[in-house]
Design a protein around this motif. Sequence first.
Motif, PDB file in Angstrom:
ATOM      1  N   GLY A   9       0.770  -1.241   0.000  1.00  0.00           N
ATOM      2  CA  GLY A   9       0.000   0.000   0.000  1.00  0.00           C
ATOM      3  C   GLY A   9       0.799   1.288   0.000  1.00  0.00           C
ATOM      4  N   VAL A  10       1.689   1.471   0.964  1.00  0.00           N
ATOM      5  CA  VAL A  10       2.443   2.721   1.056  1.00  0.00           C
ATOM      6  C   VAL A  10       3.419   2.837  -0.118  1.00  0.00           C
ATOM      7  CG1 VAL A  10       4.013   4.106   2.479  1.00  0.00           C
ATOM      8  CG2 VAL A  10       2.155   2.821   3.560  1.00  0.00           C
ATOM      9  N   CYS A  11       4.058   1.730  -0.487  1.00  0.00           N
ATOM     10  CA  CYS A  11       5.008   1.742  -1.609  1.00  0.00           C
ATOM     11  C   CYS A  11       4.290   2.070  -2.918  1.00  0.00           C
ATOM     12  CB  CYS A  11       5.725   0.398  -1.722  1.00  0.00           C
ATOM     13  SG  CYS A  11       6.662  -0.038  -0.245  1.00  0.00           S
ATOM     14  N   ASP A  12       3.107   1.504  -3.090  1.00  0.00           N
ATOM     15  CA  ASP A  12       2.264   1.784  -4.251  1.00  0.00           C
ATOM     16  C   ASP A  12       1.952   3.276  -4.302  1.00  0.00           C
ATOM     17  OD1 ASP A  12      -0.615   2.310  -5.238  1.00  0.00           O
ATOM     18  OD2 ASP A  12      -0.291   0.295  -6.021  1.00  0.00           O
ATOM     19  N   ALA A  13       1.487   3.830  -3.178  1.00  0.00           N
ATOM     20  CA  ALA A  13       1.125   5.251  -3.129  1.00  0.00           C
ATOM     21  C   ALA A  13       2.336   6.145  -3.385  1.00  0.00           C
ATOM     22  CB  ALA A  13       0.498   5.580  -1.774  1.00  0.00           C
ATOM     23  N   GLN A  14       3.478   5.797  -2.801  1.00  0.00           N
ATOM     24  CA  GLN A  14       4.701   6.585  -2.981  1.00  0.00           C
ATOM     25  C   GLN A  14       5.121   6.598  -4.452  1.00  0.00           C
ATOM     26  OE1 GLN A  14       7.762   5.686  -0.095  1.00  0.00           O
ATOM     27  NE2 GLN A  14       9.411   6.269  -1.499  1.00  0.00           N
ATOM     28  N   THR A  15       5.090   5.444  -5.078  1.00  0.00           N
ATOM     29  CA  THR A  15       5.513   5.342  -6.478  1.00  0.00           C
ATOM     30  C   THR A  15       4.543   6.088  -7.390  1.00  0.00           C
ATOM     31  OG1 THR A  15       6.569   3.248  -5.959  1.00  0.00           O
ATOM     32  CG2 THR A  15       6.174   3.712  -8.288  1.00  0.00           C
ATOM     33  N   ARG A  16       3.252   5.943  -7.140  1.00  0.00           N
ATOM     34  CA  ARG A  16       2.257   6.680  -7.943  1.00  0.00           C
ATOM     35  C   ARG A  16       2.407   8.183  -7.766  1.00  0.00           C
ATOM     36  NH1 ARG A  16      -2.260   3.426  -9.746  1.00  0.00           N
ATOM     37  NH2 ARG A  16      -2.086   1.306  -8.941  1.00  0.00           N
ATOM     38  N   ARG A  17       2.674   8.632  -6.532  1.00  0.00           N
ATOM     39  CA  ARG A  17       2.815  10.063  -6.271  1.00  0.00           C
ATOM     40  C   ARG A  17       3.980  10.649  -7.070  1.00  0.00           C
ATOM     41  NH1 ARG A  17       1.986  13.995  -2.055  1.00  0.00           N
ATOM     42  NH2 ARG A  17       2.773  15.923  -2.970  1.00  0.00           N
ATOM     43  N   PHE A  18       5.132   9.985  -7.040  1.00  0.00           N
ATOM     44  CA  PHE A  18       6.274  10.516  -7.783  1.00  0.00           C
ATOM     45  C   PHE A  18       6.075  10.385  -9.287  1.00  0.00           C
ATOM     46  CE2 PHE A  18       8.597  10.064  -3.654  1.00  0.00           C
ATOM     47  CZ  PHE A  18       8.771  11.433  -3.468  1.00  0.00           C
ATOM     48  N   ASN A  19       5.344   9.394  -9.744  1.00  0.00           N
ATOM     49  CA  ASN A  19       5.008   9.286 -11.165  1.00  0.00           C
ATOM     50  C   ASN A  19       4.172  10.495 -11.590  1.00  0.00           C
ATOM     51  OD1 ASN A  19       4.944   7.594 -13.702  1.00  0.00           O
ATOM     52  ND2 ASN A  19       2.750   7.745 -13.298  1.00  0.00           N
ATOM     53  N   GLU A  20       3.223  10.901 -10.743  1.00  0.00           N
ATOM     54  CA  GLU A  20       2.386  12.082 -11.033  1.00  0.00           C
ATOM     55  C   GLU A  20       3.212  13.367 -11.017  1.00  0.00           C
ATOM     56  OE1 GLU A  20      -0.753  12.125  -8.150  1.00  0.00           O
ATOM     57  OE2 GLU A  20      -1.473  10.138  -8.765  1.00  0.00           O
ATOM     58  N   GLU A  21       4.144  13.477 -10.099  1.00  0.00           N
ATOM     59  CA  GLU A  21       4.957  14.692  -9.957  1.00  0.00           C
ATOM     60  C   GLU A  21       6.024  14.820 -11.038  1.00  0.00           C
ATOM     61  OE1 GLU A  21       4.427  17.114  -7.814  1.00  0.00           O
ATOM     62  OE2 GLU A  21       2.933  16.109  -6.571  1.00  0.00           O
ATOM     63  N   ALA A  22       6.355  13.731 -11.698  1.00  0.00           N
ATOM     64  CA  ALA A  22       7.482  13.706 -12.638  1.00  0.00           C
ATOM     65  C   ALA A  22       7.375  14.782 -13.717  1.00  0.00           C
ATOM     66  CB  ALA A  22       7.614  12.327 -13.274  1.00  0.00           C
ATOM     67  N   SER A  23       6.184  15.001 -14.242  1.00  0.00           N
ATOM     68  CA  SER A  23       6.023  15.976 -15.329  1.00  0.00           C
ATOM     69  C   SER A  23       6.233  17.409 -14.850  1.00  0.00           C
ATOM     70  CB  SER A  23       4.648  15.833 -15.981  1.00  0.00           C
ATOM     71  OG  SER A  23       3.642  16.129 -15.032  1.00  0.00           O
ATOM     72  N   LYS A  24       6.153  17.643 -13.542  1.00  0.00           N
ATOM     73  CA  LYS A  24       6.322  18.981 -12.981  1.00  0.00           C
ATOM     74  C   LYS A  24       7.756  19.259 -12.550  1.00  0.00           C
ATOM     75  CE  LYS A  24       1.844  18.232 -10.949  1.00  0.00           C
ATOM     76  NZ  LYS A  24       1.240  17.912  -9.662  1.00  0.00           N
ATOM     77  N   LEU A  25       8.609  18.228 -12.606  1.00  0.00           N
ATOM     78  CA  LEU A  25       9.981  18.364 -12.127  1.00  0.00           C
ATOM     79  C   LEU A  25      10.975  18.263 -13.272  1.00  0.00           C
ATOM     80  CD1 LEU A  25       9.862  16.015  -9.006  1.00  0.00           C
ATOM     81  CD2 LEU A  25       9.836  18.508  -9.011  1.00  0.00           C
ATOM     82  N   ASP A  26      12.023  19.061 -13.176  1.00  0.00           N
ATOM     83  CA  ASP A  26      13.124  18.936 -14.130  1.00  0.00           C
ATOM     84  C   ASP A  26      14.152  18.006 -13.490  1.00  0.00           C
ATOM     85  OD1 ASP A  26      14.742  19.294 -16.310  1.00  0.00           O
ATOM     86  OD2 ASP A  26      15.631  21.149 -15.557  1.00  0.00           O
ATOM     87  N   ALA A  27      13.714  16.764 -13.288  1.00  0.00           N
ATOM     88  CA  ALA A  27      14.551  15.772 -12.606  1.00  0.00           C
ATOM     89  C   ALA A  27      14.172  14.388 -13.114  1.00  0.00           C
ATOM     90  CB  ALA A  27      14.347  15.842 -11.103  1.00  0.00           C
ATOM     91  N   GLN A  28      15.121  13.501 -13.067  1.00  0.00           N
ATOM     92  CA  GLN A  28      14.853  12.103 -13.381  1.00  0.00           C
ATOM     93  C   GLN A  28      14.472  11.419 -12.072  1.00  0.00           C
ATOM     94  OE1 GLN A  28      17.836  10.164 -15.664  1.00  0.00           O
ATOM     95  NE2 GLN A  28      16.787   8.197 -15.602  1.00  0.00           N
ATOM     96  N   ILE A  29      13.372  10.696 -12.085  1.00  0.00           N
ATOM     97  CA  ILE A  29      12.915  10.013 -10.881  1.00  0.00           C
ATOM     98  C   ILE A  29      13.154   8.520 -11.035  1.00  0.00           C
ATOM     99  CG2 ILE A  29      10.969   9.512  -9.362  1.00  0.00           C
ATOM    100  CD1 ILE A  29       9.816  12.239 -10.158  1.00  0.00           C
ATOM    101  N   LEU A  30      13.875   7.967 -10.052  1.00  0.00           N
ATOM    102  CA  LEU A  30      14.160   6.540 -10.007  1.00  0.00           C
ATOM    103  C   LEU A  30      13.479   5.976  -8.769  1.00  0.00           C
ATOM    104  CD1 LEU A  30      18.045   6.781 -10.466  1.00  0.00           C
ATOM    105  CD2 LEU A  30      16.330   6.624 -12.259  1.00  0.00           C
ATOM    106  N   THR A  31      12.719   4.918  -8.930  1.00  0.00           N
ATOM    107  CA  THR A  31      12.170   4.186  -7.783  1.00  0.00           C
ATOM    108  C   THR A  31      12.908   2.866  -7.723  1.00  0.00           C
ATOM    109  OG1 THR A  31      10.000   5.232  -7.823  1.00  0.00           O
ATOM    110  CG2 THR A  31      10.130   3.037  -6.837  1.00  0.00           C
ATOM    111  N   ILE A  32      13.446   2.551  -6.542  1.00  0.00           N
ATOM    112  CA  ILE A  32      14.262   1.347  -6.393  1.00  0.00           C
ATOM    113  C   ILE A  32      13.702   0.490  -5.268  1.00  0.00           C
ATOM    114  CG2 ILE A  32      16.574   0.442  -5.925  1.00  0.00           C
ATOM    115  CD1 ILE A  32      17.708   3.071  -7.046  1.00  0.00           C
TER     116      ILE A  32
END
Length: 165
Positions: free
Chosen positions: A58-81
């Motif tokens: 649950g929390v890992c799912d939410a964390q990964t989805r949140r950063f996936n949503e934020e990715a388009s607003k950031l000038d950064a590469q997001i890696l989930t490991i």
Amino acid sequence: MANVTFKGNPMTLVGQEVKVGDTAPNFTVLANDLSEVTLNDSKGKVRLISVVPSIDTGVCDAQTRRFNEEASKLDAQILTISVDLPFAQKRWCAAAGIENIQVLSDHRDLSFGEAYGVHMKELRLLARSIFVVDSQDKVTYVEYVKEGTDHPNYEAAIEAAKSAK
């Protein structure tokens, strides 16, 4: 070392704790096609590294989805490991519609977990954490989440990624 618990139980973290100002350690993890990915592959970019114990919870799912949503607003590469198998990560990403971030596996040799001090010895999982690395490979933000079942501070991590150069 950072002190973390998982479901209230103290965990032993293996590896070196990373601190703000450190040069980000390199690592080798696997993409879902089993190709190797290193920190050096994204040299010159700001990186937000989101670390989760297991993507299929649950929390890992939410964390990964949140950063996936934020990715388009950031000038950064997001890696989930995580240490999930690359095949499981690929299935989960397809089902969840994750397309804006890289989801990577540290299952093979815990290279990332030990380089960043997040390998929980008792569980062979990674401790929930966030790292922001600037384009010069300096660590500008670190959060080792104290309790592994809690959410990280999303806003602080996002702001750190926005202000990193």
